[in-house]
Design an enzyme around this catalytic site. Sequence first.
Site, PDB file in Angstrom:
ATOM      1  N   GLY A 192       0.816  -1.203   0.000  1.00 46.90           N
ATOM      2  CA  GLY A 192       0.000   0.000   0.000  1.00 46.90           C
ATOM      3  C   GLY A 192       0.853   1.257   0.000  1.00 46.90           C
ATOM      4  O   GLY A 192       1.944   1.281  -0.575  1.00 46.90           O
ATOM      5  N   LEU A 193       0.344   2.297   0.653  1.00 41.83           N
ATOM      6  CA  LEU A 193       1.028   3.596   0.721  1.00 41.83           C
ATOM      7  C   LEU A 193       1.267   4.189  -0.661  1.00 41.83           C
ATOM      8  O   LEU A 193       2.313   4.778  -0.928  1.00 41.83           O
ATOM      9  CB  LEU A 193       2.351   3.483   1.497  1.00 41.83           C
ATOM     10  N   CYS A 194       0.286   4.015  -1.538  1.00 40.42           N
ATOM     11  CA  CYS A 194       0.405   4.578  -2.891  1.00 40.42           C
ATOM     12  C   CYS A 194      -0.900   5.274  -3.294  1.00 40.42           C
ATOM     13  O   CYS A 194      -1.335   5.182  -4.444  1.00 40.42           O
ATOM     14  CB  CYS A 194       0.800   3.513  -3.904  1.00 40.42           C
ATOM     15  N   GLY A 195      -1.531   5.920  -2.324  1.00 38.59           N
ATOM     16  CA  GLY A 195      -2.740   6.664  -2.611  1.00 38.59           C
ATOM     17  C   GLY A 195      -3.898   5.755  -2.998  1.00 38.59           C
ATOM     18  O   GLY A 195      -4.083   4.681  -2.421  1.00 38.59           O
ATOM     19  N   PHE A 213      -4.242   4.159  -5.757  1.00 34.87           N
ATOM     20  CA  PHE A 213      -3.778   3.316  -6.858  1.00 34.87           C
ATOM     21  C   PHE A 213      -4.531   1.983  -6.917  1.00 34.87           C
ATOM     22  O   PHE A 213      -5.077   1.610  -7.959  1.00 34.87           O
ATOM     23  CB  PHE A 213      -2.276   3.066  -6.696  1.00 34.87           C
TER      24      PHE A 213
END
Length: 292
Positions: free
Chosen positions: A87-90, A92
């Site tokens: 994760g940690l990709c908005g 996406f």
Amino acid sequence: MASLKEVRNRIVSVNSTQQITKAMKMVSAAKLRRAQDAIHQMRPYAKKLAEMIATVSAQSDAGSENPFTEVREIKNALIIVVTSDRGLCGAFNANVAKATMALVNEKYASLQASGNVEILALGKKGGEYLSRRGYKVNDAHADIFTRLNFSNVREIGEIVLNAFTEKQYDVVEVLFNFSKNVATQIIQTEQLLPLVASESGEKASSVDYIFEPTEEEIISELIPKSIKLSIFRALLESNSSEHGARMTAMDKATENAGELIKALKLEYNRSRQAAITKEILEIVGGAEALSA
């Protein structure tokens, strides 16, 4: 109002988080460059292969007789969903998952109601998201990005091709993120099977070729390779988009952490000033009491 110690601890904590997000942004920027190089190197090959298939198909009936171009009544559908493992990709991953649900619920609603739509998750996040919402998910290849190369993708392609020829599925579609630029990702949906020549976007050459071996043999070799390459391209596009999305998300997180640190420092200074003022007032009040 929070105590000075609490505010000071929050400043230290947010500052540590800012350092992490800044480092993650730099790592994603480096990975983005490598991912972009990989997709740029593959695109000319994919374009030429599609060109060859269009040329051979236009000059013979071999393509229409290929089992991978057979159009039949759709009773079972396979949707390949390409997301990331982390994760940690908005938004996406959420955007791809939502686009998948929209596709299934609109285009294949009747099949979904009878349980004849299967999701092949390439990337853990999409599989987890859709599984929680009751979709039939096959996530046997969820860790594909830990070993992203054509050899592993070819194995997936073989499974999909065999399932189509054995009529386990009558249509196969793929959804993935395409990177318009570093900050913008667009959801793309492509039909892999049955292969429709007009959707390739490539024009057949007008050159009169002499084929060796025969057109039938060339088509039977090129079409499976083209489909496997399409899956590989979707994975490379998604991988590049993921790093761009994560770099953007971490850059925004770093900015937000900076703004929060400023606000916390302002609160700390106000609390400190209030404490000093209170101490001064207490000293003055005590001095007046003694002199009275």
